[in-house]
Design a protein around this motif. Structure first.
Motif: not given
Length: 292
Positions: A39-67
């Motif tokens: 929902a939040i990715e759709a609302r912001l129009g940006v990917k916050l995470f890269q999905r993979h078998a081990r979990g979710y890795t923050p994208t650059e936008a996701g790193q901003d949100l983390l900080r």
């Protein structure tokens, strides 16, 4: 942002790296976590995470949100600490900050205050940086120099910290006392390594002693004291500290411009709480015994 639940969920996913980890921290089902992220990715129009078998890795936008999320969480935790200080009893934490050089005065006072209030946990924070009272980093700050002017702080005059010029007996056994300021070129001095130091006595020494005479330079007042005690040269010390060392002798009459004020600083939100007021009253009474 309308839905803070989604922001909080995204922050926890970025912090934990997995949907299951975030779900456990938040106490929700993993499907709720996935729904919030979509929902939040759709609302912001940006990917916050890269999905993979081990979990979710923050994208650059996701790193901003983390900080931003980490900073926000820290501020909320500090707010909780400030709110806990608003009780009617003297218990919980009491956080006091000052320069480390004041520890010989402050620590015995804190120790006695804690004995009077067994439910109290004392945290004594020392250092050069100013701990931010507005973020709940301390209940009481003891500060030196000009009167602090941060907004929302209550500032009270505390004590005048008298400073004198001292030398060890070992230094004086090798050198005559300076006759006057004109004789300074024939002596060695301990001084502050920071040429921009605003301490009144440091400015006075730089103005009155030849630069080549200041042969032992330190960044901390504690180190300067030890240098004077070791006989490295003549140096400035607070009179209360010098009184603790019988091997020191004052080498010239004290000048008023060497001394500086200490201030008691509290945040307006905590100033009138029982704990803070009780400690301030106690500390002011204790300080009457500090001056030699």
């Amino acid at each position: 942002m309308d839905n803070w639940d989604e922001v909080r969920t995204a922050y926890q996913v970025a912090r934990m790296g997995t949907v299951s980890g975030a779900a456990e921290v938040l106490g929700v089902h993993h499907a709720t976590v996935i729904r919030h992220i979509d929902a939040i990715e759709a609302r912001l129009g940006v990917k916050l995470f890269q999905r993979h078998a081990r979990g979710y890795t923050p994208t650059e936008a996701g790193q901003d949100l983390l900080r931003v999320g980490q900073a926000t969480e820290d501020q909320f935790n500090q707010l909780v600490g400030r709110m806990k200080g608003r009780g009617d009893d003297v218990s919980g934490e009491l956080v006091v900050t000052s320069l480390a050089s004041l520890a010989p005065l402050v620590v015995p006072a804190l120790s006695e205050f804690q004995r009077m209030h067994p439910g109290l946990i004392v945290r004594y924070l020392t250092g050069e940086r100013l701990f931010r009272l507005e973020y709940g980093e301390a209940h009481v700050a003891i500060r030196a120099g000009a009167a602090p002017d941060q907004p929302d702080n209550v500032v009270q005059p505390f004590v005048l910290q008298e400073v004198g010029l001292f030398a060890s007996k070992s230094y004086l056994s090798r050198n005559d006392r300076p006759k006057d300021v004109g004789d300074f070129a024939n002596h060695t001095f301990v001084g502050n390594d920071d040429e921009n130091s605003r301490a009144p006595f440091s400015r006075w020494l730089r103005a009155n002693a030849p630069a080549e005479a200041i042969t032992f330079r330190c960044t901390e007042s504690v180190a300067m004291r030890e240098a004077v005690l070791s006989g490295a040269g003549i140096g400035f010390m607070t009179r209360w500290d010098a009184a603790r060392h019988p091997e020191l002798e004052e080498v010239m009459d004290q000048l008023p411009e060497w001394s500086g004020n200490l201030w008691l600083v509290t945040h307006v939100d905590l100033h009138r709480t029982t704990k803070v007021q009780t400690f301030l009253t106690f500390l002011k009474e204790q300080s009457k015994t500090w001056l030699p």
